[in-house]
Design an enzyme around this catalytic site. Structure first.
Site, PDB file in Angstrom:
ATOM      1  N   CYS A  63       3.036   9.753   7.679  1.00 42.03           N
ATOM      2  CA  CYS A  63       4.412  10.255   7.702  1.00 42.03           C
ATOM      3  C   CYS A  63       4.741  10.837   6.334  1.00 42.03           C
ATOM      4  O   CYS A  63       4.251  10.351   5.315  1.00 42.03           O
ATOM      5  CB  CYS A  63       5.384   9.122   8.040  1.00 42.03           C
ATOM      6  SG  CYS A  63       7.096   9.671   8.295  1.00 42.03           S
TER       7      CYS A  63
ATOM      8  N   CYS B 128       5.445   1.774  22.650  1.00 42.97           N
ATOM      9  CA  CYS B 128       5.894   2.379  21.398  1.00 42.97           C
ATOM     10  C   CYS B 128       4.751   3.245  20.876  1.00 42.97           C
ATOM     11  O   CYS B 128       3.657   2.732  20.601  1.00 42.97           O
ATOM     12  CB  CYS B 128       6.262   1.296  20.384  1.00 42.97           C
ATOM     13  SG  CYS B 128       6.710   1.955  18.760  1.00 42.97           S
TER      14      CYS B 128
ATOM     15  N   CYS C   1       8.834  -3.446  14.126  1.00 39.76           N
ATOM     16  CA  CYS C   1       9.485  -2.261  13.590  1.00 39.76           C
ATOM     17  C   CYS C   1       9.228  -2.128  12.088  1.00 39.76           C
ATOM     18  O   CYS C   1       9.480  -3.055  11.325  1.00 39.76           O
ATOM     19  CB  CYS C   1      10.988  -2.359  13.852  1.00 39.76           C
ATOM     20  SG  CYS C   1      11.946  -0.996  13.203  1.00 39.76           S
TER      21      CYS C   1
ATOM     22  N   CYS D   3       9.495   1.144   5.221  1.00 31.91           N
ATOM     23  CA  CYS D   3       8.573   1.357   6.342  1.00 31.91           C
ATOM     24  C   CYS D   3       7.145   1.489   5.833  1.00 31.91           C
ATOM     25  O   CYS D   3       6.870   2.298   4.937  1.00 31.91           O
ATOM     26  CB  CYS D   3       8.982   2.622   7.099  1.00 31.91           C
ATOM     27  SG  CYS D   3       7.882   3.054   8.468  1.00 31.91           S
TER      28      CYS D   3
END
Length: 360
Positions: free
Chosen positions: A113, A106, A339, A120
């Site tokens: 971001c 990953c 995740c 997240c």
């Protein structure tokens, strides 16, 4: 800042031209190119079939800003999280997820971001810059070395699901995949690569126009615009209708596999009405699979994962309505490698420590 060019930003032809113009044999370019990509040299000194004089000459004319492994953490379930230190001091994270049948990497595509998804950890960071294609390649090469060292097995799959939005770093992501899949790169099949997007409709269409050969995953997480905009601000400018149209265009142009990612949040998107809305979208797109993901907690965020009964009822309802769905159990939660958890805590701690040490 060095004015020397990154040698990995030269094509093989450009390298050959450089050598010929400087009185060297053209075949030296192939040797260097192999060191750079297939053998993943991280310095000119490592190119041992070149003369010392030639290695010094390369060092005088080029830089080789290879990514380095900073720290490594291993989860109780075998997942390995790495902080990767870039040549400019920035850090991204990448994860190796081993199972009995797969070795999955990953990887990150941006430092931070810009999308600010509410669930997240990376979304709470500032986006500092895009990764260059050779930096993304380095992440994969380093995780491949790690897989070989741990299990004797090469990577089988790559997911662009780490830090950043891949489609907002479009050209570097595609060029990294070109190098990863090239015979003189890592030689991986594009069908083993999945790029995950929060949903940039214009760029999904561009993927179709460019006839890419890898798979695409949409981070859906809510199946109506009101809820999705609450947790994913990008939905304000990329509505579900626009995304459905773009995904259908992508599939028409490429025939590549499409999947949905759907994190369940307690009392937000986990009801049977939510499942109904998901089913309606599923039936409008040729989706191969819906990955229902358990929520992984991050600091200072109120979301919770639903209890197992709610999750089971949600999955059973999807199955009853002939939706191909499965629960993707998160790996590496105990080391913040699951995740939504990649947040570069090491870098944050370094900044805090530096600030503290400078206080009088």
């Amino acid at each position: 800042m060095s004015s020397k060019k990154n040698i990995r930003h030269l094509s093989l032809t450009e390298l050959q031209d450089f050598f010929v113009k400087n009185g060297e044999k053209a075949f030296r370019a192939k040797q260097v190119y192999e060191w750079l990509w297939t053998r993943h040299a991280t310095s000119f000194e490592a190119m041992t079939n070149l003369s010392k004089q030639l290695r010094t000459y390369l060092e005088e004319h080029f830089v080789l800003p290879a990514v380095q492994v900073g720290t490594t953490q291993q989860s109780n379930d075998g997942t390995i999280k790495n902080s990767f230190r870039l040549a400019d001091g920035n850090i991204v994270e990448g994860v190796l997820i081993p199972t009995d049948t797969r070795q999955t990497a990953c990887v990150s595509s941006q430092v931070g971001c810009s999308l600010s998804c509410k669930f997240c950890a990376t979304g709470y960071m500032e986006r500092k810059r895009n990764l260059d294609y050779d930096e993304i390649y380095d992440e994969v090469a380093l995780l491949n070395q790690q897989a070989l060292a741990q299990s004797g097995k090469k990577l089988t799959n790559i997911v662009y699901m780490g830090m950043g939005e891949p489609l907002l770093n479009y050209s570097n992501v595609l060029k990294s995949i070109e190098r990863i899949t090239a015979p003189d790169g890592l030689g991986m099949s594009p069908k083993r690569i999945t790029v995950s997007t929060a949903g940039v409709a214009k760029m999904i269409r561009k993927l179709g126009d460019d006839k890419v050969r890898f798979n695409l995953a949409l981070s859906l997480h809510a199946a109506n615009d009101k809820k999705r905009s609450q947790i994913m601000p990008i939905n304000d400018s990329n509505s579900l209708k626009e995304l459905i149209d773009a995904l259908n265009y992508f599939y028409k142009q490429t025939g590549n596999e499409i999947s949905f990612e759907y994190i369940l949040f307690q009392n937000f998107n986990d009801s049977l009405q939510d499942a109904d809305e998901l089913i309606k979208i599923y039936r409008q797109v040729p989706v191969d699979l819906v990955n229902v993901i358990e929520y992984n907690p991050i600091d200072n965020v109120v979301f919770r994962k639903p209890d197992s009964e709610t999750t089971d009822a949600f999955l059973a309802y999807l199955a009853k309505n002939k939706v191909n769905a499965r629960v993707r159990r998160s790996r590496g939660k105990d080391i913040d490698a699951a995740c939504g958890q990649l947040a570069n805590k090491q870098k944050a701690n370094e900044i805090a420590e530096a600030a503290a040490s400078s206080t009088i």
